[in-house]
Design an enzyme around this catalytic site. Structure first.
Site, PDB file in Angstrom:
ATOM      1  N   ASP A 142      36.049  44.218  31.277  1.00  0.00           N
ATOM      2  CA  ASP A 142      37.489  44.232  31.010  1.00  0.00           C
ATOM      3  C   ASP A 142      37.841  43.054  30.104  1.00  0.00           C
ATOM      4  O   ASP A 142      36.967  42.323  29.635  1.00  0.00           O
ATOM      5  CB  ASP A 142      38.294  44.219  32.310  1.00  0.00           C
ATOM      6  CG  ASP A 142      38.257  42.875  33.022  1.00  0.00           C
ATOM      7  OD1 ASP A 142      37.281  42.133  32.842  1.00  0.00           O
ATOM      8  OD2 ASP A 142      39.210  42.572  33.769  1.00  0.00           O
ATOM      9  N   ASP A 194      38.988  40.078  30.328  1.00  0.00           N
ATOM     10  CA  ASP A 194      38.579  38.699  30.582  1.00  0.00           C
ATOM     11  C   ASP A 194      37.209  38.594  31.236  1.00  0.00           C
ATOM     12  O   ASP A 194      36.783  37.511  31.640  1.00  0.00           O
ATOM     13  CB  ASP A 194      39.631  37.957  31.412  1.00  0.00           C
ATOM     14  CG  ASP A 194      39.752  38.463  32.834  1.00  0.00           C
ATOM     15  OD1 ASP A 194      39.467  39.647  33.072  1.00  0.00           O
ATOM     16  OD2 ASP A 194      40.158  37.679  33.718  1.00  0.00           O
ATOM     17  N   ASP A 219      35.833  39.670  34.075  1.00  0.00           N
ATOM     18  CA  ASP A 219      35.545  39.534  35.512  1.00  0.00           C
ATOM     19  C   ASP A 219      35.378  40.877  36.212  1.00  0.00           C
ATOM     20  O   ASP A 219      35.172  40.925  37.423  1.00  0.00           O
ATOM     21  CB  ASP A 219      36.595  38.671  36.220  1.00  0.00           C
ATOM     22  CG  ASP A 219      37.995  39.278  36.230  1.00  0.00           C
ATOM     23  OD1 ASP A 219      38.205  40.347  35.612  1.00  0.00           O
ATOM     24  OD2 ASP A 219      38.901  38.677  36.851  1.00  0.00           O
ATOM     25  N   SER A 275      43.983  39.985  31.957  1.00  0.00           N
ATOM     26  CA  SER A 275      42.878  40.719  32.571  1.00  0.00           C
ATOM     27  C   SER A 275      42.692  42.093  31.932  1.00  0.00           C
ATOM     28  O   SER A 275      42.478  42.212  30.738  1.00  0.00           O
ATOM     29  CB  SER A 275      43.099  40.833  34.083  1.00  0.00           C
ATOM     30  OG  SER A 275      41.949  41.287  34.755  1.00  0.00           O
TER      31      SER A 275
END
Length: 444
Positions: free
Chosen positions: A241, A243, A245, A102
């Site tokens: 960010d 990834d 999300d 993440s």
């Protein structure tokens, strides 16, 4: 149900090479996922990852564990987390797995898992997976293996999904956008979406090398993005960010627009469009100013535990379609079933066009309470609830700050940090309390 050993706020997370992010654990996890979620042999499990150097290695090991249960896999390689949620539903898969750390730096990695509906797993299912991890027997019969295949051009499936949410004549040609992709999973997809819709896009952090993901870029590091927005006289800055999300925005004057701002603007727009939103879901980190602002609009606010998985479950329970965290997880469940930075960005740009207003104009009337968040690195988890020194100082400052204040001290569920959040009516008092509590924790 006993407490979870491996699953935390948002899946499983850790330093690569250290428990639990080790090859033997990933192998057992893959097998456990196959056993628990691969109920029907004809359905497959989708597996994707971000740009971390460790991603391909971890993907191969986890996939081997899944295949050993007789369940087949569909690989999508490097793709954003919200795309996995969508593709899991689109391809009628039994589950979707993302290998991503993440917003963390490259030496962390993690596992996020979606069920067949593109929804992050409940704690009960996570518990079932953990039971199989701890009891799994690693034996293999090659003739019983599942098959591994790849989805052709999965990026275009997700790109088309994002664009088709809006009418065919939806155009962003009036906007100059500075787009920071954090050298992460959106580095190809996000620029194409905004460019295809006609925007002038100036990109930052779109050259991943395996170790530069989120490094001085992305939703947790917006200093350079802010500078670039002002330099280019852009309409908006978007910081995703690693990834994809999360989203944090910068208005044309350089102000940071976080998840609280974003969800308030969207809720207000949905209200004007007479959409039945049911209410807005946030967490204990949501600024009190947002909660009071929503109340004035007649929009109920519901508090969930921290983490977008918990937010979504609370949204379902209260029949809400909007949820968010200040960190930039924005869930618009009428569009996707998880936090989606690209879709939230498109929604804000659409609102700016519809209202003929800048992002600054849309957000300036939102009155925030002074709030300070301090992250304190720690070498191991601290039992904060049982630490009398910490509890005493928290009680002291709760009395000092008065009734219209909040103090939250918690162990991060994704990193080895203690997070201190203090909110109140007086900035200097809030600052004093936050820094005193933080210094006390540093001495533990």
């Amino acid at each position: 149900m006993a407490g979870l050993q491996y699953f935390k706020t948002d899946g499983i997370r850790g330093k690569v090479g250290k428990s639990p992010m080790t090859p033997d654990f990933l192998l057992k996890l893959g097998k456990a996922i196959g056993i628990v979620l691969g109920k029907k042999k004809e359905q497959k499990i989708i597996i994707g990852r971000d740009t971390r150097v460790s991603g391909l290695m971890l993907q191969s090991i986890l996939e081997f564990g899944v295949l050993s249960t007789g369940i087949s896999t569909l690989l999508v390689d490097c793709i954003p987390t919200p795309a996995i949620a969508y593709l899991t539903k689109f391809f009628n898969a039994s589950a979707g797995v993302v290998i991503s750390g993440s917003h963390n730096l490259f030496d962390d990695n993690g596992i996020k898992i979606f069920d067949k509906n593109g929804i992050k797993l409940t704690k009960q299912i996570e518990h079932n997976i953990e039971q199989h991890i701890n009891n799994v027997r690693l034996y293999y019969h090659a003739k019983n293996f599942g098959f591994s295949s790849r989805i052709h051009n999965p990026e275009m499936q997700y790109i088309n999904f994002c664009k088709k949410i809006y009418p065919n004549d939806f155009r962003l040609s009036k906007f100059t956008i500075i787009l920071d992709c954090a050298n992460g999973a959106t580095y190809q997809i996000a620029p194409k979406i905004f460019q295809d819709l006609g925007a002038k896009v100036i990109t930052l952090a779109i050259s991943p090398n395996g170790i530069n993901i989120n490094n001085n870029s992305g939703s947790t590091n917006v200093a350079y993005l802010k500078k670039k927005v002002l330099l280019e006289k852009a309409d908006i800055g978007l910081a995703l960010d690693g990834d994809g999300d999360r989203i944090i925005m910068i208005d044309h004057l350089g102000h940071i627009i976080n998840g609280d701002h974003i969800i308030y603007i969207i809720a207000q727009e949905y209200l004007q469009q007479k959409k039945n939103i049911g209410g807005v879901v946030g967490t204990s980190m949501t600024n009190m100013g947002i909660i009071l602002g929503l109340k004035k609009l007649g929009i109920p606010f519901y508090t969930s535990e921290i983490g977008d998985r918990n937010i979504y479950q609370t949204m379902l329970k209260n029949r809400c379609i909007l949820g968010a965290e200040p960190s930039g997880h924005i869930i618009l469940s009428d569009q996707n079933s998880t936090g989606d930075g690209i879709i939230a960005s498109l929604q804000i740009l659409s609102i700016m066009m519809n209202n003929k207003k800048t992002l600054y104009e849309l957000s300036r009337k939102i009155k925030f309470f002074p709030q300070i968040l301090i992250n304190i690195p720690c070498k191991k988890e601290i039992n904060l609830d049982k630490n009398t020194k910490i509890q005493t100082i928290i009680s002291k400052y709760k009395k000092f700050l008065g009734k219209k204040s909040r103090i939250l001290v918690r162990q991060s569920g994704t990193e080895l940090y203690v997070r201190v959040m203090v909110e109140g009516e007086n900035y200097s008092q809030v600052s004093k309390a936050a820094h005193h509590i933080a210094e006390t924790i540093k001495l533990l």
